[in-house]
Design an enzyme around this catalytic site. Sequence first.
Site, short mmCIF file in Angstrom:
data_model
loop_
_atom_site.label_atom_id
_atom_site.label_comp_id
_atom_site.label_asym_id
_atom_site.label_seq_id
_atom_site.Cartn_x
_atom_site.Cartn_y
_atom_site.Cartn_z
NE ARG A 46 -2.74 -2.54 3.19
CZ ARG A 46 -3.15 -2.92 4.36
NH1 ARG A 46 -3.29 -2.03 5.32
NH2 ARG A 46 -3.39 -4.17 4.63
N GLY A 47 2.15 1.03 0.27
CA GLY A 47 3.04 2.15 0.57
C GLY A 47 3.23 3.16 -0.55
CD GLU A 101 8.09 -1.13 -3.63
OE1 GLU A 101 7.24 -0.44 -3.02
OE2 GLU A 101 8.49 -2.20 -3.18
CG ASP A 102 6.99 1.84 -0.07
OD1 ASP A 102 7.67 0.98 -0.68
OD2 ASP A 102 6.32 1.57 0.95
CG ASP A 105 15.16 -2.66 2.91
OD1 ASP A 105 16.11 -1.94 3.20
OD2 ASP A 105 14.75 -3.56 3.68
CE LYS A 133 15.82 1.79 4.87
NZ LYS A 133 15.26 0.84 5.85
CG PHE A 154 11.99 1.04 9.96
CD1 PHE A 154 12.04 -0.06 9.13
CD2 PHE A 154 10.75 1.56 10.32
CE1 PHE A 154 10.88 -0.65 8.66
CE2 PHE A 154 9.59 0.97 9.86
CZ PHE A 154 9.65 -0.13 9.03
CG ASP A 161 3.64 -0.08 7.25
OD1 ASP A 161 4.41 -0.29 6.28
OD2 ASP A 161 3.22 -0.99 7.98
NE ARG A 167 0.25 1.25 5.19
CZ ARG A 167 1.20 0.49 4.66
NH1 ARG A 167 2.14 1.02 3.93
NH2 ARG A 167 1.21 -0.80 4.88
P1 IMP Z 1 12.51 -5.25 -0.16
O1 IMP Z 1 11.93 -6.45 -0.85
O2 IMP Z 1 13.47 -5.66 0.94
O3 IMP Z 1 13.16 -4.28 -1.10
O4 IMP Z 1 11.32 -4.58 0.63
C1 IMP Z 1 10.66 -3.46 0.22
C2 IMP Z 1 9.49 -3.23 1.12
O5 IMP Z 1 9.85 -3.34 2.51
C3 IMP Z 1 8.95 -1.81 0.96
O6 IMP Z 1 7.98 -1.74 -0.05
C4 IMP Z 1 8.40 -1.51 2.34
O7 IMP Z 1 7.08 -2.00 2.44
C5 IMP Z 1 9.27 -2.32 3.28
N1 IMP Z 1 10.35 -1.47 3.87
C6 IMP Z 1 11.66 -1.57 3.67
N2 IMP Z 1 12.35 -0.64 4.37
C7 IMP Z 1 11.41 0.09 5.03
C8 IMP Z 1 11.49 1.23 5.92
O8 IMP Z 1 12.53 1.80 6.25
N3 IMP Z 1 10.29 1.68 6.38
C9 IMP Z 1 9.09 1.13 6.05
N4 IMP Z 1 8.99 0.07 5.23
C10 IMP Z 1 10.15 -0.45 4.71
#
Ligand code: IMP
Length: 181
Positions: A46-47, A101-102, A105, A133, A154, A161, A167
């Site tokens: 939802r981000g 994407e928000d 990571d 990140k 974070f 969220d 959010r």
């Molecule tokens: P990835 O698959 O590890 O790249 O995860 C991405 C998802 O993890 C994002 O769409 C967020 O929902 C969540 N996420 C990763 N880092 C953060 C953060 O610092 N704050 C909030 N959500 C995060």
Amino acid sequence: MWEQKNIKKILLTEEQIKERSKELGKQITEDYKDKEKSPLLVALLRGSVPFLAELIKHIDLDLQYDFMDVKSYAGTESTGDIRILKDLDTSVKGMDIILVEDIVDTGRTIHTVCRTLLHKGAASVKIVTLLDKPSRREADVKPDYIGFEVENEFVVGYGLDFDQHYRTLPYVGVLKDECYQ
Ligand code: IMP
């Protein structure tokens, strides 16, 4: 305001996010304006919703957007397998996709979604993310359009969220450590 006791610092103000979204929108417009078909924006729930809402104001193309909701399989993090909770209503065959994407990571989620869309016949898949990140990256993925790089902290707000909270904040901030305990 209600959240202020829990926020350690504000990283990005609403104004900064607006300005950067304008620049990204312009860049996307330039990159796609000569293509036969406009791209389909695919936002991950939802981000990415607040970022999508700002970004589309600044893309000067006859756009469509759709949503996907995906979840990583518990216990299989290293494989990057995902479960699709909500799939697209639009066919991606032959479409140029821009995934919205928000935050990227580890990159596993977006990497797997990219592969899935290409497998379903998308002509191309690019990634636009509000935040990146890079220090946490595990999957081989590099967003094409990045709002801001952030440290390994974070962050919450502007769609992001912690346990479904924060959010709706109009900025991106860092939570105080005690909020995690
Ligand atoms: P990835 O698959 O590890 O790249 O995860 C991405 C998802 O993890 C994002 O769409 C967020 O929902 C969540 N996420 C990763 N880092 C953060 C953060 O610092 N704050 C909030 N959500 C995060």
